[in-house]
Design a protein around this motif. Structure first.
Motif, short mmCIF file in Angstrom:
data_model
loop_
_atom_site.label_atom_id
_atom_site.label_comp_id
_atom_site.label_asym_id
_atom_site.label_seq_id
_atom_site.Cartn_x
_atom_site.Cartn_y
_atom_site.Cartn_z
N TYR A 1 -1.70 6.80 6.75
CA TYR A 1 -1.50 5.36 6.54
C TYR A 1 -0.23 4.88 7.24
CZ TYR A 1 -1.69 0.75 4.65
OH TYR A 1 -1.76 -0.62 4.55
N THR A 2 0.83 5.66 7.19
CA THR A 2 2.07 5.22 7.83
C THR A 2 1.90 5.16 9.35
OG1 THR A 2 3.00 7.46 7.72
CG2 THR A 2 3.71 5.88 6.05
N ILE A 3 1.10 6.03 9.91
CA ILE A 3 0.83 5.96 11.35
C ILE A 3 0.21 4.61 11.69
CG2 ILE A 3 -0.62 6.89 13.22
CD1 ILE A 3 -0.08 9.70 11.96
N LYS B 1 0.84 -1.21 0.00
CA LYS B 1 0.00 0.00 0.00
C LYS B 1 0.87 1.26 0.00
CE LYS B 1 -3.60 2.71 0.69
NZ LYS B 1 -4.59 3.00 -0.31
N LEU B 2 1.98 1.24 0.73
CA LEU B 2 2.89 2.39 0.74
C LEU B 2 3.49 2.61 -0.65
CD1 LEU B 2 4.61 1.84 4.19
CD2 LEU B 2 2.95 3.61 3.60
N PHE B 3 3.82 1.53 -1.34
CA PHE B 3 4.32 1.66 -2.70
C PHE B 3 3.23 2.21 -3.63
CE2 PHE B 3 7.73 -1.14 -1.24
CZ PHE B 3 8.82 -0.59 -1.88
N GLU B 4 1.99 1.81 -3.38
CA GLU B 4 0.87 2.35 -4.18
C GLU B 4 0.74 3.86 -3.98
OE1 GLU B 4 -2.78 0.26 -3.29
OE2 GLU B 4 -1.82 -1.68 -3.66
N LEU B 5 0.94 4.31 -2.76
CA LEU B 5 0.87 5.76 -2.50
C LEU B 5 2.01 6.48 -3.21
CD1 LEU B 5 -0.17 5.73 1.26
CD2 LEU B 5 -1.58 6.42 -0.69
N GLU C 1 -2.74 11.34 3.18
CA GLU C 1 -3.00 9.90 3.11
C GLU C 1 -1.75 9.11 3.50
OE1 GLU C 1 -4.86 6.55 0.05
OE2 GLU C 1 -4.37 8.54 -0.73
N LEU C 2 -0.60 9.55 3.02
CA LEU C 2 0.65 8.89 3.36
C LEU C 2 0.92 8.97 4.86
CD1 LEU C 2 3.29 7.52 2.45
CD2 LEU C 2 4.25 9.81 2.10
N LYS D 1 -4.19 17.99 -4.70
CA LYS D 1 -3.90 16.56 -4.84
C LYS D 1 -2.62 16.19 -4.10
CE LYS D 1 -6.33 16.11 -9.21
NZ LYS D 1 -6.23 15.90 -10.65
N ILE D 2 -1.63 17.06 -4.13
CA ILE D 2 -0.37 16.81 -3.42
C ILE D 2 -0.65 16.75 -1.92
CG2 ILE D 2 1.92 17.71 -2.83
CD1 ILE D 2 1.89 19.10 -5.62
#
Length: 131
Positions: free
Chosen positions: A55-57, A21-25, A51-52, A44-45
């Motif tokens: 999600y990483t949290i 999922k991190l690679f997808e982001l 989101e990054l 968008k940035i």
């Protein structure tokens, strides 16, 4: 550009799925960079950064919980790395993004790519060897 490769797999299904999922982001940010039809990419940035970060949290918490469950000896150093990553993402200068959007996306991509691959290869692969 961003792809979860076989050599990045830790061997723990949940961690491997979250790494994918991190690679997808990262790929999402790369596609935004390549999007020549979007003139103003600021929103968008910012959405990708949020989101990054969010999600990483979640990922880091899950990964740390797993390491704790297997009594992983390098948990503390992992936590420090994770905190540094979250801080870097959280400390994003939104004004800098707006000044040169594509340049900022490139900086973000370089950071994500280096951090992900180095962290997985140098640190996370050891987790799978300890289970």
């Amino acid at each position: 550009m961003f792809e979860m490769k076989e050599e990045y797999k830790v061997g723990v299904a949940g961690i491997d799925e979250q790494h994918a999922k991190l690679f997808e982001l990262g790929e999402k940010a790369y596609q935004l960079l390549k999007d020549e039809y979007s003139i103003d990419k600021y929103d968008k940035i910012v959405a990708i950064i949020e989101e990054l970060r969010d999600y990483t949290i979640v990922h880091f918490k899950d990964e740390e919980d797993y390491m704790e469950s297997i009594h992983y000896k390098k948990l503390f150093s992992q936590k420090i790395d994770h905190e540094k990553f979250i801080k870097k993402i959280s400390d994003t200068d939104l004004n800098k993004i707006d000044q040169n959007q594509d340049e900022y996306i490139m900086e973000l991509l370089n950071f994500i790519a280096k951090w992900l691959t180095n962290h997985i290869i140098e640190k996370d692969l050891l987790i799978g060897r300890n289970n």
